[in-house]
Design a protein around this motif. Structure first.
Motif, PDB file in Angstrom:
ATOM      1  N   UNK A 192       0.987  -1.337   0.069  1.00 14.14           N
ATOM      2  CA  UNK A 192       0.011  -0.092   0.000  1.00 14.14           C
ATOM      3  C   UNK A 192       0.915   1.154   0.145  1.00 14.14           C
ATOM      4  N   UNK A 193       0.439   2.199  -0.945  1.00 15.49           N
ATOM      5  CA  UNK A 193       1.262   3.258  -1.168  1.00 15.49           C
ATOM      6  C   UNK A 193       0.758   4.430  -1.692  1.00 15.49           C
ATOM      7  N   UNK A 194       1.454   5.139  -2.800  1.00 15.97           N
ATOM      8  CA  UNK A 194       1.055   6.382  -3.488  1.00 15.97           C
ATOM      9  C   UNK A 194       1.445   6.315  -4.842  1.00 15.97           C
ATOM     10  N   UNK A 200      -2.402   9.241  -5.894  1.00 15.75           N
ATOM     11  CA  UNK A 200      -3.456   8.484  -5.425  1.00 15.75           C
ATOM     12  C   UNK A 200      -2.941   7.579  -4.338  1.00 15.75           C
ATOM     13  N   UNK A 201      -3.644   7.477  -3.290  1.00 18.81           N
ATOM     14  CA  UNK A 201      -3.361   6.316  -2.450  1.00 18.81           C
ATOM     15  C   UNK A 201      -3.996   4.891  -2.848  1.00 18.81           C
ATOM     16  N   UNK A 202      -3.210   3.919  -2.931  1.00 21.47           N
ATOM     17  CA  UNK A 202      -3.424   2.899  -3.655  1.00 21.47           C
ATOM     18  C   UNK A 202      -2.709   1.607  -2.996  1.00 21.47           C
ATOM     19  N   UNK A 203      -3.551   0.379  -3.141  1.00 24.51           N
ATOM     20  CA  UNK A 203      -2.913  -0.861  -2.872  1.00 24.51           C
ATOM     21  C   UNK A 203      -2.784  -1.662  -4.152  1.00 24.51           C
ATOM     22  N   UNK A 204      -1.524  -2.267  -4.441  1.00 27.25           N
ATOM     23  CA  UNK A 204      -1.245  -3.028  -5.536  1.00 27.25           C
ATOM     24  C   UNK A 204      -0.712  -4.240  -5.227  1.00 27.25           C
ATOM     25  N   UNK A 215      -8.247   1.180  -4.229  1.00 29.40           N
ATOM     26  CA  UNK A 215      -7.835   2.538  -3.433  1.00 29.40           C
ATOM     27  C   UNK A 215      -7.523   2.307  -1.874  1.00 29.40           C
ATOM     28  N   UNK A 216      -6.687   3.206  -1.666  1.00 32.34           N
ATOM     29  CA  UNK A 216      -6.574   3.311   0.025  1.00 32.34           C
ATOM     30  C   UNK A 216      -6.814   4.406   0.514  1.00 32.34           C
ATOM     31  N   UNK A 217      -6.874   4.462   1.827  1.00 29.24           N
ATOM     32  CA  UNK A 217      -6.897   5.728   2.559  1.00 29.24           C
ATOM     33  C   UNK A 217      -5.624   6.868   2.460  1.00 29.24           C
ATOM     34  N   UNK A 218      -6.347   8.062   2.159  1.00 29.21           N
ATOM     35  CA  UNK A 218      -5.293   8.967   2.288  1.00 29.21           C
ATOM     36  C   UNK A 218      -4.168   9.199   3.434  1.00 29.21           C
ATOM     37  N   UNK A 219      -3.195   9.593   3.244  1.00 31.55           N
ATOM     38  CA  UNK A 219      -2.299   9.658   4.715  1.00 31.55           C
ATOM     39  C   UNK A 219      -2.398  11.258   4.937  1.00 31.55           C
ATOM     40  N   UNK A 220      -1.559  11.751   5.883  1.00 30.05           N
ATOM     41  CA  UNK A 220      -1.807  13.164   6.127  1.00 30.05           C
ATOM     42  C   UNK A 220      -0.968  14.122   5.507  1.00 30.05           C
TER      43      UNK A 220
END
Length: 354
Positions: free
Chosen positions: A178-180, A225-229, A250-255
């Protein structure tokens, strides 16, 4: 500004003519923009102002493409839009290219997709339920009589959803991260996408076994885009891993999402006009006298080592891992950017160039 016409009296929708038509079946005026693939590349055009109850033809010839894209805006209503990203402007515009929108002085906004394969005429009805939800209905014109094929349902599934991926482990060690999603780039006849996570960059391209349909969908999502691949890790060198992507979500946005967005664009040094920086997604590219250096990747974190600030910062890392420096974002607004490179004595001051 988008509103170039004054709303007049409502009228009945006209009979659809050849081409692409929008009918405004709401009680408020609306503006429409479209996007499509032209001989010169991706193109966006707008705005067509459509009075309440009126129709307007935006393409007055037989449709010759399988997909078009649209965006609608109104003072009184709102529509949701997908992540098919095009460049737009508040003024009337025709823009070639869907990349580097901010750097070229444009906005970058989402559009919805229309599937028009086999149709020479298409009418999109702009409707609204009145409870904050939109309910657009597409009316197709006559199918092209030259086409003797069976057409799919009106709902268009993503291309990636139809891809049969190779079994995990086919091309390397299976992984899920999970990243950007930093950005995707087109080069020659291929496309490559870069995802950043835990100090690493994961790169998948159409020159490797990743299905092109998956990469094209990722490219349409835009930048940061916050994403899991998931897929297979083929090999790695330095801080970069070459991977396949068989699935994403799609993943949750970070701070740091707000800061990432705020610093996008083309910046010019206040101290040396020859020094400029282009930030696109999580790519940091320095220019001196308009000559680019190798792009670095921005891995966001809180603060830099041996620095008392706890604000947003990023590590600038080269793909081979040979360069790794920490930079504090000490200030950013619509027109100015202040960066403090760890280990230096004073900040770098920039003004937005676009």
């Amino acid at each position: 500004m988008k509103w170039l016409l004054v709303a007049g009296a409502a009228c009945l929708p006209s009979v659809a003519q050849a081409g692409l038509e929008f009918c405004n079946q709401t009680g408020s005026s609306a503006s429409v923009a479209i996007g499509y693939k032209s001989a010169d590349g991706w193109m966006s055009e707008g705005w067509w102002n459509i009075d309440a109850g009126a129709c307007k033809t935006v393409i007055s010839r037989d449709l010759d493409k399988t997909h078009y894209y649209w965006r609608a805006e109104s003072r009184d209503l709102s529509w949701s839009h997908a992540n098919f990203m095009f460049c737009t402007s508040d003024e009337v515009f025709t823009i070639i290219g869907d990349e580097d929108c901010t750097a070229r002085g444009y906005d970058r906004e989402g559009f919805n997709e229309i599937e028009t394969e086999g149709f020479t005429t298409f009418t999109m009805n702009l409707t609204h339920t009145g409870d904050g939800r939109e309910d657009n209905i597409a009316d197709h014109g006559p199918r092209d009589p030259e086409e003797g094929i069976v057409y799919p349902d009106e709902q268009y599934d993503s291309a990636a959803s139809d891809v049969v991926a190779d079994p995990p482990g086919t091309h390397g060690e299976p992984y899920t991260i999970t990243g950007i999603l930093s950005h995707c780039d087109w080069y020659d006849a291929g496309v490559g996408c870069t995802v950043l996570a835990d100090g690493w960059s994961y790169v998948a391209s159409s020159y490797d076994p990743t299905p092109v349909a998956v990469l094209e969908e990722l490219e349409a999502l835009g930048t940061n885009v916050p994403i899991t691949i998931s897929g297979d890790m083929m090999f790695y060198e330095g801080t970069e891993a070459t991977v396949t992507i068989s699935d994403y979500s799609f993943a949750q946005p970070d701070v740091f999402q707000t800061t990432r967005q705020a610093i996008q664009g083309y910046w010019q040094s206040e101290d040396d006009a020859n020094y400029e920086v282009l930030i696109h997604g999580s790519s940091f590219e320095e220019y001196y006298q308009q000559m680019p250096d190798m792009p670095l990747l921005m891995h966001f974190q809180t603060g830099c080592p041996d620095n008392p600030s706890s604000g947003p910062a990023f590590r600038l890392v080269s793909r081979d891992g040979g360069e790794d420096r920490c930079v504090l974002v000490s200030h950013v607004d619509a027109s100015s950017l202040e960066l403090f490179v760890a280990g230096t004595m004073r900040p770098l001051y920039f003004q937005r160039k676009n």
